[in-house]
Write an enzyme that holds these catalytic residues in place. Structure first.
Site, PDB file in Angstrom:
ATOM      1  N   ARG A   2       0.829  -1.217   0.000  1.00 11.29           N
ATOM      2  CA  ARG A   2       0.000   0.000   0.000  1.00 11.29           C
ATOM      3  C   ARG A   2       0.859   1.262   0.000  1.00 11.29           C
ATOM      4  O   ARG A   2       2.005   1.238   0.433  1.00 11.29           O
ATOM      5  CB  ARG A   2      -0.907   0.002   1.217  1.00 11.29           C
ATOM      6  CG  ARG A   2      -0.153   0.159   2.489  1.00 11.29           C
ATOM      7  CD  ARG A   2      -1.053   0.040   3.695  1.00 11.29           C
ATOM      8  NE  ARG A   2      -0.226   0.119   4.887  1.00 11.29           N
ATOM      9  CZ  ARG A   2      -0.522  -0.483   6.011  1.00 11.29           C
ATOM     10  NH1 ARG A   2      -1.585  -1.217   6.100  1.00 11.29           N
ATOM     11  NH2 ARG A   2       0.262  -0.360   7.040  1.00 11.29           N
ATOM     12  N   ARG A   6       2.966   7.474  -2.579  1.00 12.69           N
ATOM     13  CA  ARG A   6       2.954   8.722  -1.803  1.00 12.69           C
ATOM     14  C   ARG A   6       4.304   9.427  -1.692  1.00 12.69           C
ATOM     15  O   ARG A   6       4.367  10.579  -1.325  1.00 12.69           O
ATOM     16  CB  ARG A   6       2.397   8.456  -0.407  1.00 12.69           C
ATOM     17  CG  ARG A   6       0.895   8.224  -0.438  1.00 12.69           C
ATOM     18  CD  ARG A   6       0.288   8.426   0.898  1.00 12.69           C
ATOM     19  NE  ARG A   6       0.800   7.445   1.834  1.00 12.69           N
ATOM     20  CZ  ARG A   6       0.517   7.447   3.124  1.00 12.69           C
ATOM     21  NH1 ARG A   6      -0.261   8.358   3.634  1.00 12.69           N
ATOM     22  NH2 ARG A   6       1.014   6.525   3.913  1.00 12.69           N
ATOM     23  N   ARG A  15      -2.989  13.252  -6.518  1.00  5.26           N
ATOM     24  CA  ARG A  15      -3.758  12.944  -5.304  1.00  5.26           C
ATOM     25  C   ARG A  15      -4.499  14.184  -4.796  1.00  5.26           C
ATOM     26  O   ARG A  15      -5.641  14.092  -4.335  1.00  5.26           O
ATOM     27  CB  ARG A  15      -2.797  12.398  -4.235  1.00  5.26           C
ATOM     28  CG  ARG A  15      -3.423  12.081  -2.892  1.00  5.26           C
ATOM     29  CD  ARG A  15      -4.212  10.789  -2.951  1.00  5.26           C
ATOM     30  NE  ARG A  15      -4.775  10.429  -1.652  1.00  5.26           N
ATOM     31  CZ  ARG A  15      -5.946  10.846  -1.213  1.00  5.26           C
ATOM     32  NH1 ARG A  15      -6.689  11.649  -1.943  1.00  5.26           N
ATOM     33  NH2 ARG A  15      -6.396  10.455  -0.028  1.00  5.26           N
ATOM     34  N   ASP A  52      -7.161  -0.411  -3.841  1.00  5.57           N
ATOM     35  CA  ASP A  52      -6.945  -0.733  -2.432  1.00  5.57           C
ATOM     36  C   ASP A  52      -7.683  -2.020  -2.101  1.00  5.57           C
ATOM     37  O   ASP A  52      -8.654  -2.373  -2.791  1.00  5.57           O
ATOM     38  CB  ASP A  52      -7.443   0.398  -1.523  1.00  5.57           C
ATOM     39  CG  ASP A  52      -6.871   0.251  -0.117  1.00  5.57           C
ATOM     40  OD1 ASP A  52      -5.724   0.639   0.114  1.00  5.57           O
ATOM     41  OD2 ASP A  52      -7.562  -0.323   0.761  1.00  5.57           O
ATOM     42  N   TYR A 124     -10.777  -5.378   9.099  1.00 10.04           N
ATOM     43  CA  TYR A 124     -11.227  -3.992   8.910  1.00 10.04           C
ATOM     44  C   TYR A 124     -12.737  -3.872   9.064  1.00 10.04           C
ATOM     45  O   TYR A 124     -13.254  -2.892   9.596  1.00 10.04           O
ATOM     46  CB  TYR A 124     -10.788  -3.477   7.526  1.00 10.04           C
ATOM     47  CG  TYR A 124      -9.292  -3.245   7.441  1.00 10.04           C
ATOM     48  CD1 TYR A 124      -8.730  -2.071   7.936  1.00 10.04           C
ATOM     49  CD2 TYR A 124      -8.447  -4.206   6.884  1.00 10.04           C
ATOM     50  CE1 TYR A 124      -7.351  -1.866   7.869  1.00 10.04           C
ATOM     51  CE2 TYR A 124      -7.079  -4.000   6.816  1.00 10.04           C
ATOM     52  CZ  TYR A 124      -6.534  -2.832   7.312  1.00 10.04           C
ATOM     53  OH  TYR A 124      -5.177  -2.626   7.262  1.00 10.04           O
TER      54      TYR A 124
HETATM   55  O1  1CP Z   1       0.162  -2.822   3.267  1.00 11.88           O
HETATM   56  C1  1CP Z   1      -0.228  -3.983   3.208  1.00 11.88           C
HETATM   57  O2  1CP Z   1      -0.134  -4.805   4.124  1.00 11.88           O
HETATM   58  C2  1CP Z   1      -0.808  -4.427   1.891  1.00 11.88           C
HETATM   59  C3  1CP Z   1      -2.276  -4.674   1.919  1.00 11.88           C
HETATM   60  C4  1CP Z   1      -3.112  -3.403   2.074  1.00 11.88           C
HETATM   61  C5  1CP Z   1      -3.722  -2.918   3.248  1.00 11.88           C
HETATM   62  C6  1CP Z   1      -3.637  -3.539   4.628  1.00 11.88           C
HETATM   63  C7  1CP Z   1      -3.430  -2.507   1.016  1.00 11.88           C
HETATM   64  C8  1CP Z   1      -3.004  -2.678  -0.373  1.00 11.88           C
HETATM   65  N1  1CP Z   1      -4.275  -1.544   1.539  1.00 11.88           N
HETATM   66  C9  1CP Z   1      -4.458  -1.749   2.907  1.00 11.88           C
HETATM   67  C10 1CP Z   1      -5.339  -0.935   3.781  1.00 11.88           C
HETATM   68  C11 1CP Z   1      -5.006   0.518   3.748  1.00 11.88           C
HETATM   69  N2  1CP Z   1      -5.203   1.362   2.699  1.00 11.88           N
HETATM   70  C12 1CP Z   1      -4.361   1.255   4.763  1.00 11.88           C
HETATM   71  C13 1CP Z   1      -3.892   0.668   6.086  1.00 11.88           C
HETATM   72  C14 1CP Z   1      -4.603   1.196   7.250  1.00 11.88           C
HETATM   73  C15 1CP Z   1      -4.282   0.510   8.568  1.00 11.88           C
HETATM   74  O3  1CP Z   1      -4.350  -0.722   8.673  1.00 11.88           O
HETATM   75  O4  1CP Z   1      -3.960   1.229   9.506  1.00 11.88           O
HETATM   76  C16 1CP Z   1      -4.200   2.574   4.285  1.00 11.88           C
HETATM   77  C17 1CP Z   1      -3.608   3.773   4.995  1.00 11.88           C
HETATM   78  C18 1CP Z   1      -4.726   2.619   2.980  1.00 11.88           C
HETATM   79  C19 1CP Z   1      -4.759   3.789   2.070  1.00 11.88           C
HETATM   80  C20 1CP Z   1      -3.966   3.688   0.846  1.00 11.88           C
HETATM   81  N3  1CP Z   1      -4.011   2.632  -0.018  1.00 11.88           N
HETATM   82  C21 1CP Z   1      -3.097   4.675   0.327  1.00 11.88           C
HETATM   83  C22 1CP Z   1      -2.795   6.009   0.979  1.00 11.88           C
HETATM   84  C23 1CP Z   1      -3.851   6.997   0.627  1.00 11.88           C
HETATM   85  C24 1CP Z   1      -3.308   8.377   0.401  1.00 11.88           C
HETATM   86  O5  1CP Z   1      -3.380   9.138   1.365  1.00 11.88           O
HETATM   87  O6  1CP Z   1      -2.846   8.715  -0.711  1.00 11.88           O
HETATM   88  C25 1CP Z   1      -2.637   4.188  -0.913  1.00 11.88           C
HETATM   89  C26 1CP Z   1      -1.764   4.909  -1.880  1.00 11.88           C
HETATM   90  C27 1CP Z   1      -3.220   2.879  -1.116  1.00 11.88           C
HETATM   91  C28 1CP Z   1      -3.019   2.019  -2.330  1.00 11.88           C
HETATM   92  C29 1CP Z   1      -2.795   0.568  -2.140  1.00 11.88           C
HETATM   93  N4  1CP Z   1      -3.181  -0.208  -1.063  1.00 11.88           N
HETATM   94  C30 1CP Z   1      -2.789  -1.503  -1.244  1.00 11.88           C
HETATM   95  C31 1CP Z   1      -2.142  -1.586  -2.514  1.00 11.88           C
HETATM   96  C32 1CP Z   1      -1.516  -2.836  -3.090  1.00 11.88           C
HETATM   97  C33 1CP Z   1      -2.211  -0.317  -3.088  1.00 11.88           C
HETATM   98  C34 1CP Z   1      -1.863   0.060  -4.520  1.00 11.88           C
HETATM   99  C35 1CP Z   1      -0.454   0.219  -4.823  1.00 11.88           C
HETATM  100  C36 1CP Z   1       0.162   1.262  -3.933  1.00 11.88           C
HETATM  101  O7  1CP Z   1      -0.083   2.448  -4.167  1.00 11.88           O
HETATM  102  O8  1CP Z   1       0.884   0.872  -3.053  1.00 11.88           O
END
Ligand code: 1CP
Length: 318
Positions: A2, A6, A15, A52, A124
Site C-alpha cells: 500500500r 505517496r 492525489r 486498495d 477492517y
Molecule cells: O500494506 C499492506 O499490508 C498491503 C495490503 C493493504 C492494506 C492492509 C493494502 C493494499 N491496503 C491496505 C489498507 C489501507 N489502505 C491502509 C492501512 C490502514 C491501517 O491498517 O492502519 C491505508 C492507509 C490505505 C490507504 C492507501 N491505499 C493509500 C494512501 C492513501 C493516500 O493518502 O494517498 C494508498 C496509496 C493505497 C493504495 C494501495 N493499497 C494496497 C495496494 C496494493 C495499493 C496500490 C499500490 C500502492 O499504491 O501501493
C-alpha cells in the site's frame, strides 16, 4: 504494498485533485496515470494496479471512508447477514484501469492485480478501522467461530469474483494480501487462512490455469511452509519479520520468493539499504526470486534512493 505512490511528487500532485481516496481509486484516468508513474520513472518490471484492498468491503455494501491522518474507517459489521453480493458494477473502474494499463505497458512488463484475503478484510470490517490490533475480530475468531466462518465465506466468494474479473481484464499476476494473518489464533489457521486461500486460488486457476498467484501471509512465522503447501500459491511474498534465507530453507524451490527490503532502511539510509539489498540478492542466488520491499514504502522516502537500489539490482552480478 500500500501507499506506494505517496513518496513521489507526481503522485501527490494528482492525489491533491481527488480529496476522497476511494473516488481516486475509481477514477480510471487518474488511477492509470499513478499506476504508470513508477514505470516511467524507474522502469520497474511490473505495475501494481492503483487500487486498495478495501474496495471489496465497499462493493459488498459496507461503508468505507479514508480519514486523512487516521486511515480507513468502516461501518463495523457483526455478521454476514448485512453483506451484499459483490457489485461488479461498482468495481468496473478497476477492470477498466487494468485494461488500460495493460495496453500502455510494453509486453515484457507485468500487470499485478490484487485483493485482500478474507481474514484481513474481516479485520477492517469487524473492527471498523485499521491500526493493527483488531480486538473485536480476534475475539470473534475465538468466541464465535461459526459467525466468523460466515463472514469469511462471504468474503471468499467476493474476492474470488474480483480476482477472476481482474485476470479477465488483463492482469498477468495476482497477489493476495493477508497482511494480518499473524493475528489469527493458531488453531484457526486452517479455517481462516489456509483453506480460504486454497479455495480462492483453485477457483481462479480453474479459469486461468497459467496465471501466477502470490500470497502475502504477513507475520505467519512458523506457518509459511504450511501456507505454501496447503494453498498452492506460486509465490510467497515476505515481510521484514523474517530473513528470506531462513524461509527459503523450508520452501520448495518451485515457489518463487518475493521480498523483503525494510522500507524504514530504504527511507533513512541509502548506503545501509544498498548493503541489505546485496545480502538479499546473494541469499536468493539460484532461486526464482522477485525483489520487493517487505512492506509499503514510506511517504518520506527519497525517490533517489529507490533509483539507486533499482540500478544496483539491474547491474548486480553474482
Ligand atoms: O500494506 C499492506 O499490508 C498491503 C495490503 C493493504 C492494506 C492492509 C493494502 C493494499 N491496503 C491496505 C489498507 C489501507 N489502505 C491502509 C492501512 C490502514 C491501517 O491498517 O492502519 C491505508 C492507509 C490505505 C490507504 C492507501 N491505499 C493509500 C494512501 C492513501 C493516500 O493518502 O494517498 C494508498 C496509496 C493505497 C493504495 C494501495 N493499497 C494496497 C495496494 C496494493 C495499493 C496500490 C499500490 C500502492 O499504491 O501501493
Amino acid at each position: 504494498m500500500r501507499q506506494a505512490g505517496r513518496y513521489l511528487p507526481e503522485y501527490r500532485e494528482i492525489r491533491k485533485t481527488c480529496p476522497d481516496f476511494l473516488s481516486f481509486c475509481y477514477n480510471p484516468e487518474k488511477a492509470v496515470a499513478v499506476t504508470m508513474q513508477p514505470i516511467s520513472r524507474f522502469d520497474m518490471d511490473a505495475a501494481v494496479i492503483f487500487s486498495d484492498i478495501l474496495v471489496i468491503p465497499d462493493a459488498i455494501g459496507v461503508e468505507v471512508c479514508f480519514v486523512a491522518g487516521e486511515g480507513p474507517k468502516l461501518q463495523a459489521i457483526e455478521d454476514a447477514g448485512t453483506l451484499q453480493k459483490l457489485s461488479s458494477e461498482k468495481l468496473t473502474p478497476v477492470y477498466t484501469i487494468i485494461r488500460q494499463v495493460r495496453e500502455l505497458l510494453s509486453p515484457e512488463k507485468a500487470v499485478i492485480g490484487f485483493a485482500g484475503a478474507p481474514w484481513t478484510l474481516a479485520c477492517y470490517m469487524i473492527d471498523g478501522e485499521g491500526g493493527g490490533e483488531f480486538p473485536k475480530t480476534r475475539d470473534m475468531a475465538k468466541s464465535d467461530p461459526s459467525r466468523m466462518a460466515g463472514i469469511v465465506a462471504h468474503l471468499e466468494e467476493a474476492i474470488t469474483t474480483h480476482l477472476i474479473a481482474q485476470a479477465g481484464a488483463g492482469a498477468d499476476v495476482l497477489q493476495l494480501f493477508d497482511s494480518w494473518a499473524g493475528l489469527v489464533p493458531k488453531e484457526a489457521r486452517d479455517a481462516l487462512v489456509y483453506e480460504p486461500a486454497k479455495r480462492i486460488i483453485a477457483a481462479v486457476k480453474q479459469k486461468f490455469p497459467a496465471l501466477p498467484i502470490i500470497g502475502f501471509p504477513r507475520n505467519l512465522m512458523d506457518g509459511y511452509a504450511a501456507y505454501v503447501e496447503k494453498t498452492g500459491v506460486d509465490g510467497l511474498s515476505l515481510g521484514t519479520e523474517v530473513t528470506l534465507a531462513e524461509v527459503a530453507r523450508e520452501i520448495s524451490p518451485d515457489c518463487v520468493l518475493q521480498g523483503n527490503l525494510d522500507p524504514i532502511l530504504l527511507a533513512s539510509d541509502a548506503e545501509a539499504a544498498l548493503k541489505e539489498t546485496t545480502g538479499i540478492l546473494r541469499a536468493m542466488q539460484g532461486r526464482r526470486f522477485i525483489f520487493n520491499l517487505g512492506h509499503g514504502i514510506l511517504p518520506h522516502t527519497t525517490p533517489a534512493h529507490v533509483q539507486k537500489i533499482s540500478e544496483m539490482i539491474r547491474q548486480w552480478q553474482p
